[in-house]
Design a protein around this motif. Sequence first.
Motif, PDB file in Angstrom:
ATOM      1  N   TRP A  71      89.616  27.511  50.159  1.00 52.64           N
ATOM      2  CA  TRP A  71      89.146  27.892  48.652  1.00 52.64           C
ATOM      3  C   TRP A  71      88.490  29.184  48.840  1.00 52.64           C
ATOM      4  O   TRP A  71      88.908  30.244  48.104  1.00 52.64           O
TER       5      TRP A  71
ATOM      6  N   LEU B  68      91.200  31.735  49.665  1.00 55.48           N
ATOM      7  CA  LEU B  68      92.028  32.194  48.510  1.00 55.48           C
ATOM      8  C   LEU B  68      91.340  32.822  47.488  1.00 55.48           C
ATOM      9  O   LEU B  68      91.816  33.900  46.835  1.00 55.48           O
ATOM     10  N   GLU B  69      89.987  32.607  47.361  1.00 50.90           N
ATOM     11  CA  GLU B  69      89.090  33.617  46.616  1.00 50.90           C
ATOM     12  C   GLU B  69      89.030  35.081  46.855  1.00 50.90           C
ATOM     13  O   GLU B  69      89.205  36.015  45.934  1.00 50.90           O
ATOM     14  N   ARG B  70      88.762  35.260  48.146  1.00 52.82           N
ATOM     15  CA  ARG B  70      88.781  36.565  48.789  1.00 52.82           C
ATOM     16  C   ARG B  70      90.028  37.304  48.782  1.00 52.82           C
ATOM     17  O   ARG B  70      90.003  38.514  48.391  1.00 52.82           O
ATOM     18  N   ALA B  71      91.325  36.493  48.740  1.00 51.86           N
ATOM     19  CA  ALA B  71      92.593  37.330  48.452  1.00 51.86           C
ATOM     20  C   ALA B  71      92.650  37.527  47.197  1.00 51.86           C
ATOM     21  O   ALA B  71      93.301  38.777  46.773  1.00 51.86           O
ATOM     22  N   ARG B  72      92.274  36.730  46.166  1.00 41.85           N
ATOM     23  CA  ARG B  72      92.440  37.058  44.800  1.00 41.85           C
ATOM     24  C   ARG B  72      91.611  38.262  44.364  1.00 41.85           C
ATOM     25  O   ARG B  72      92.018  39.018  43.787  1.00 41.85           O
ATOM     26  N   THR B  73      90.151  38.388  44.757  1.00 42.85           N
ATOM     27  CA  THR B  73      89.347  39.449  44.561  1.00 42.85           C
ATOM     28  C   THR B  73      89.843  40.747  45.238  1.00 42.85           C
ATOM     29  O   THR B  73      89.795  41.969  44.675  1.00 42.85           O
ATOM     30  N   ARG B  74      90.604  40.444  46.613  1.00 45.21           N
ATOM     31  CA  ARG B  74      91.237  41.864  47.053  1.00 45.21           C
ATOM     32  C   ARG B  74      92.494  42.165  46.225  1.00 45.21           C
ATOM     33  O   ARG B  74      92.550  43.517  46.227  1.00 45.21           O
ATOM     34  N   ARG B  75      93.035  41.455  45.653  1.00 43.44           N
ATOM     35  CA  ARG B  75      94.279  41.903  44.889  1.00 43.44           C
ATOM     36  C   ARG B  75      93.745  42.566  43.677  1.00 43.44           C
ATOM     37  O   ARG B  75      94.421  43.738  43.033  1.00 43.44           O
ATOM     38  N   LEU B  76      92.563  42.163  43.027  1.00 41.40           N
ATOM     39  CA  LEU B  76      92.019  42.787  41.846  1.00 41.40           C
ATOM     40  C   LEU B  76      91.470  44.221  42.238  1.00 41.40           C
ATOM     41  O   LEU B  76      91.609  45.076  41.594  1.00 41.40           O
TER      42      LEU B  76
ATOM     43  N   GLN C  73      94.003  47.007  42.295  1.00 37.21           N
ATOM     44  CA  GLN C  73      94.723  47.264  41.075  1.00 37.21           C
ATOM     45  C   GLN C  73      93.434  48.352  40.265  1.00 37.21           C
ATOM     46  O   GLN C  73      93.860  49.063  39.466  1.00 37.21           O
TER      47      GLN C  73
ATOM     48  N   PHE D 239      93.051  37.323  54.738  1.00 37.05           N
ATOM     49  CA  PHE D 239      92.031  36.355  53.812  1.00 37.05           C
ATOM     50  C   PHE D 239      90.907  35.486  54.393  1.00 37.05           C
ATOM     51  O   PHE D 239      90.210  35.188  53.802  1.00 37.05           O
TER      52      PHE D 239
END
Length: 69
Positions: free
Chosen positions: A29, A32-40, A43, A67
């Motif tokens: 979890w 996955l949260e680190r990957a999500r914040t890095r995608r943001l 941008q 990640f």
Amino acid sequence: MKDLQNVSTISIQPLVRVHPLRRLLRGLWQGLERARTRRLLAQLDQRDLADMGLSHADRLNELEKPFWR
């Protein structure tokens, strides 16, 4: 001196064992949260980065990490 806290007795929290499956799921979890914040982070434009106090090099350094780190 009346406002000082007494630190002469140190309380040690008992070691709590976490079930291995729960530890694995928590790690997944968090990854996955680190990957999500890095995608943001990827941008964001220069102005947004400057507002956060980050440089382009800081962003690239963070985006290069896997990640799990």
